[in-house]
Design a protein around this motif. Structure first.
Motif, PDB file in Angstrom:
ATOM      1  N   VAL A 206       0.686  -1.206  -0.637  1.00 21.30           N
ATOM      2  CA  VAL A 206      -0.364  -0.099   0.236  1.00 21.30           C
ATOM      3  C   VAL A 206       1.073   1.110  -0.025  1.00 21.30           C
ATOM      4  O   VAL A 206       1.236   1.840   0.840  1.00 21.30           O
ATOM      5  CB  VAL A 206      -0.845   0.299   1.098  1.00 21.30           C
ATOM      6  N   VAL A 207       0.838   2.387  -0.887  1.00 29.17           N
ATOM      7  CA  VAL A 207       1.256   3.102  -1.591  1.00 29.17           C
ATOM      8  C   VAL A 207       1.423   4.446  -1.793  1.00 29.17           C
ATOM      9  O   VAL A 207      -0.437   4.455  -2.129  1.00 29.17           O
ATOM     10  CB  VAL A 207       2.793   2.952  -2.809  1.00 29.17           C
ATOM     11  N   THR A 208       1.546   5.296  -0.482  1.00 28.10           N
ATOM     12  CA  THR A 208       0.987   6.734  -1.299  1.00 28.10           C
ATOM     13  C   THR A 208       1.579   7.264  -1.827  1.00 28.10           C
ATOM     14  O   THR A 208       3.633   7.468  -1.356  1.00 28.10           O
ATOM     15  CB  THR A 208       0.841   6.898   0.486  1.00 28.10           C
ATOM     16  N   SER A 209       1.368   8.548  -2.763  1.00 32.81           N
ATOM     17  CA  SER A 209       2.574   9.511  -3.647  1.00 32.81           C
ATOM     18  C   SER A 209       1.565  10.464  -4.141  1.00 32.81           C
ATOM     19  O   SER A 209       0.880  10.013  -4.335  1.00 32.81           O
ATOM     20  CB  SER A 209       3.032   8.355  -4.746  1.00 32.81           C
ATOM     21  N   VAL A 213      -3.048   6.587  -3.974  1.00 38.63           N
ATOM     22  CA  VAL A 213      -3.170   5.326  -3.214  1.00 38.63           C
ATOM     23  C   VAL A 213      -3.006   4.762  -4.211  1.00 38.63           C
ATOM     24  O   VAL A 213      -4.169   4.533  -4.696  1.00 38.63           O
ATOM     25  CB  VAL A 213      -3.832   5.121  -2.098  1.00 38.63           C
ATOM     26  N   SER A 214      -2.069   3.379  -3.798  1.00 36.93           N
ATOM     27  CA  SER A 214      -1.545   2.285  -5.106  1.00 36.93           C
ATOM     28  C   SER A 214      -2.172   1.351  -3.757  1.00 36.93           C
ATOM     29  O   SER A 214      -1.132   1.149  -3.351  1.00 36.93           O
ATOM     30  CB  SER A 214      -0.641   2.619  -6.077  1.00 36.93           C
ATOM     31  N   PHE A 215      -2.137  -0.116  -4.591  1.00 41.63           N
ATOM     32  CA  PHE A 215      -2.686  -0.933  -3.945  1.00 41.63           C
ATOM     33  C   PHE A 215      -1.386  -2.340  -4.811  1.00 41.63           C
ATOM     34  O   PHE A 215      -1.921  -1.853  -5.968  1.00 41.63           O
ATOM     35  CB  PHE A 215      -3.881  -1.376  -3.672  1.00 41.63           C
ATOM     36  N   ILE A 216      -0.463  -2.283  -4.644  1.00 35.75           N
ATOM     37  CA  ILE A 216       0.787  -2.810  -5.446  1.00 35.75           C
ATOM     38  C   ILE A 216       0.837  -4.125  -5.299  1.00 35.75           C
ATOM     39  O   ILE A 216       0.983  -4.853  -3.895  1.00 35.75           O
ATOM     40  CB  ILE A 216       1.836  -2.546  -6.177  1.00 35.75           C
ATOM     41  N   THR A 225      -2.212  -3.469 -11.015  1.00 34.07           N
ATOM     42  CA  THR A 225      -1.927  -2.227 -10.005  1.00 34.07           C
ATOM     43  C   THR A 225      -3.461  -1.171  -9.747  1.00 34.07           C
ATOM     44  O   THR A 225      -3.656  -0.993 -10.832  1.00 34.07           O
ATOM     45  CB  THR A 225      -0.482  -1.859  -9.993  1.00 34.07           C
ATOM     46  N   HIS A 226      -3.782  -1.221  -8.534  1.00 35.89           N
ATOM     47  CA  HIS A 226      -4.795  -0.543  -8.705  1.00 35.89           C
ATOM     48  C   HIS A 226      -5.108   0.609  -8.008  1.00 35.89           C
ATOM     49  O   HIS A 226      -4.485   1.328  -7.005  1.00 35.89           O
ATOM     50  CB  HIS A 226      -5.763  -1.807  -7.548  1.00 35.89           C
ATOM     51  N   SER A 227      -5.130   1.788  -8.672  1.00 41.45           N
ATOM     52  CA  SER A 227      -4.305   3.421  -8.070  1.00 41.45           C
ATOM     53  C   SER A 227      -6.049   3.981  -7.613  1.00 41.45           C
ATOM     54  O   SER A 227      -6.311   4.020  -8.281  1.00 41.45           O
ATOM     55  CB  SER A 227      -3.956   3.831  -8.742  1.00 41.45           C
ATOM     56  N   ILE A 228      -5.657   4.790  -6.889  1.00 46.54           N
ATOM     57  CA  ILE A 228      -7.113   6.109  -7.078  1.00 46.54           C
ATOM     58  C   ILE A 228      -5.752   7.066  -6.618  1.00 46.54           C
ATOM     59  O   ILE A 228      -5.837   6.635  -5.782  1.00 46.54           O
ATOM     60  CB  ILE A 228      -8.063   5.263  -5.761  1.00 46.54           C
ATOM     61  N   THR A 229      -6.666   8.718  -6.661  1.00 51.69           N
ATOM     62  CA  THR A 229      -6.839   9.686  -6.807  1.00 51.69           C
ATOM     63  C   THR A 229      -7.669  10.270  -6.334  1.00 51.69           C
ATOM     64  O   THR A 229      -8.121  10.732  -6.394  1.00 51.69           O
ATOM     65  CB  THR A 229      -5.926   9.979  -8.380  1.00 51.69           C
ATOM     66  N   LEU A 230      -7.218  10.234  -5.447  1.00 53.87           N
ATOM     67  CA  LEU A 230      -7.977  11.842  -4.087  1.00 53.87           C
ATOM     68  C   LEU A 230      -7.585  13.000  -3.949  1.00 53.87           C
ATOM     69  O   LEU A 230      -7.120  13.624  -4.796  1.00 53.87           O
ATOM     70  CB  LEU A 230      -7.779  11.213  -2.608  1.00 53.87           C
ATOM     71  N   HIS A 260     -12.035   5.253   3.275  1.00 52.85           N
ATOM     72  CA  HIS A 260     -12.131   5.241   1.803  1.00 52.85           C
ATOM     73  C   HIS A 260     -13.058   3.649   1.311  1.00 52.85           C
ATOM     74  O   HIS A 260     -12.629   3.054   1.895  1.00 52.85           O
ATOM     75  CB  HIS A 260     -11.756   5.586   0.272  1.00 52.85           C
ATOM     76  N   GLY A 261     -13.631   3.852   0.554  1.00 50.02           N
ATOM     77  CA  GLY A 261     -14.313   2.561  -0.539  1.00 50.02           C
ATOM     78  C   GLY A 261     -13.148   2.057  -1.752  1.00 50.02           C
ATOM     79  O   GLY A 261     -12.243   2.875  -1.704  1.00 50.02           O
ATOM     80  N   MET A 262     -12.560   0.902  -2.178  1.00 53.37           N
ATOM     81  CA  MET A 262     -11.735   1.164  -2.932  1.00 53.37           C
ATOM     82  C   MET A 262     -12.390   1.321  -4.208  1.00 53.37           C
ATOM     83  O   MET A 262     -11.366   1.731  -4.413  1.00 53.37           O
ATOM     84  CB  MET A 262     -11.842  -1.092  -3.566  1.00 53.37           C
ATOM     85  N   ASP A 263     -13.094   2.117  -4.468  1.00 50.27           N
ATOM     86  CA  ASP A 263     -13.438   3.463  -5.777  1.00 50.27           C
ATOM     87  C   ASP A 263     -12.831   4.051  -5.478  1.00 50.27           C
ATOM     88  O   ASP A 263     -12.724   5.727  -5.966  1.00 50.27           O
ATOM     89  CB  ASP A 263     -14.859   3.298  -5.822  1.00 50.27           C
TER      90      ASP A 263
END
Length: 318
Positions: A206-209, A213-216, A225-230, A260-263
């Motif tokens: 679980v990465v923040t940049s 937030v990315s789930f790698i 990889t699943h990434s979400i932009t907040l 947060h939800g995964m979306d």
């Protein structure tokens, strides 16, 4: 319509300066676990799964940036601004080994068998210490003969016995073969990595940049990889270990913990801290998550408010 049960956190006091990192142990055979906290007061603390204080590791002479527990919880490793990493006996609280560095140690990780310790930080290098031969000189990970990263190393994690993963201010995540010390894969982000944690149950990093937030996958040849932009820049993030349907974040721009939800949908905003939230982490059973703030407090939040669990038993949370 029934009124939703309000989330009432437990407060774990004791630190006197900003809490920099939180880490839960693996789930033990008796369904319990431990929590360790790092702090700029230089006194990392060990707590039971209920949040009750067990003890403080005394010996560092500077801020402690990272603390991790061994898989069986018998050992703890710490990285500090006093240019050392230390390994501790969690039963006695005694320091077993102290490993000198040439600059601030920002991150540590113990291999699953407790045979090796990884460290990284301001030197932009990753050291590998053999804990079976603590007096031996460490090995180093190098990318094509150069330093490991082109920026401060923010996180190192051991994925099994033979794979180490490193993340830095240079926006790179790198996978290493710890037997050959060779780089095997890398992933580039456009902005510095601010946090990286291994979710053992979900087998993801679980990465923040920046605002992402990315789930790698923990191994580079894993699922996509699943990434979400907040809408904000998270300081830290953690995914629910079993449901895998939500994640929590901290944020240095306010004092709130968000779910947060995964979306990416914001489900909850939890208030209670009196300073920016530096770190968050789900417990290994997923029943709660911890958050640490610049005000020196740790708060424990129930995943399902009102559920009978730990020290919440008997409390009126309505």
């Amino acid at each position: 319509m029934a009124t939703p049960v309000k989330s009432v956190p437990l407060v774990a006091p004791g630190h006197t300066r900003p809490v920099t990192h939180l880490s839960f142990s693996a789930l033990q055979d008796d369904a319990t676990y431990l929590l360790v906290s790092s702090c700029k007061d230089g006194n990392p603390m060990l707590r039971e799964w209920t949040g009750d204080w067990i003890g403080t590791f005394l010996g560092h002479k500077g801020a402690v940036w990272s603390t991790k527990l061994s898989f069986d919880t018998s050992r703890a490793a710490t990285g500090s601004a006093d240019f050392t990493a230390k390994v501790w006996d969690t039963y006695s609280g005694n320091s077993l080994h102290s490993f000198p560095h040439n600059h601030i140690v920002r991150t540590v990780s113990i291999s699953p068998s407790s045979s090796h310790l990884l460290t990284g930080g301001q030197e932009k290098k990753v050291r590998i210490f053999d804990l079976n031969r603590p007096d031996a000189e460490p090995d180093f990970l190098y990318d094509a003969g150069t330093q490991t990263h082109n920026g401060v190393i923010k996180s190192v994690v051991c994925v099994g016995e033979n794979v180490g993963v490193t993340a830095g201010d240079d926006g790179q995540i790198k996978w290493w073969d710890m037997r050959t010390r060779e780089l095997t894969a890398n992933l580039n982000f456009p902005q510095p990595i601010t946090s990286m944690e291994l979710s053992i149950q979900t087998q993801r990093l679980v990465v923040t940049s920046g605002k992402a937030v990315s789930f790698i996958p923990q191994m580079p040849n894993g699922p996509q990889t699943h990434s979400i932009t907040l809408s904000y820049c998270p300081s830290s993030a953690s995914i629910h270990p079993t449901r895998q349907d939500r994640f929590v974040t901290g944020n240095l721009a306010d004092e709130w913990v968000r779910v947060h939800g995964m979306d990416g949908e914001e489900r909850e905003v939890l208030k209670g801290h009196h300073g920016p939230v530096h770190c968050v982490e789900f417990s290994p059973d997923g029943e709660m998550y911890a958050s640490g703030s610049a005000a020196g407090t740790i708060r424990l939040w129930q995943t399902t408010p009102g559920k009978t669990y730990g020290l919440w038993q008997g409390q009126n949370q309505g």
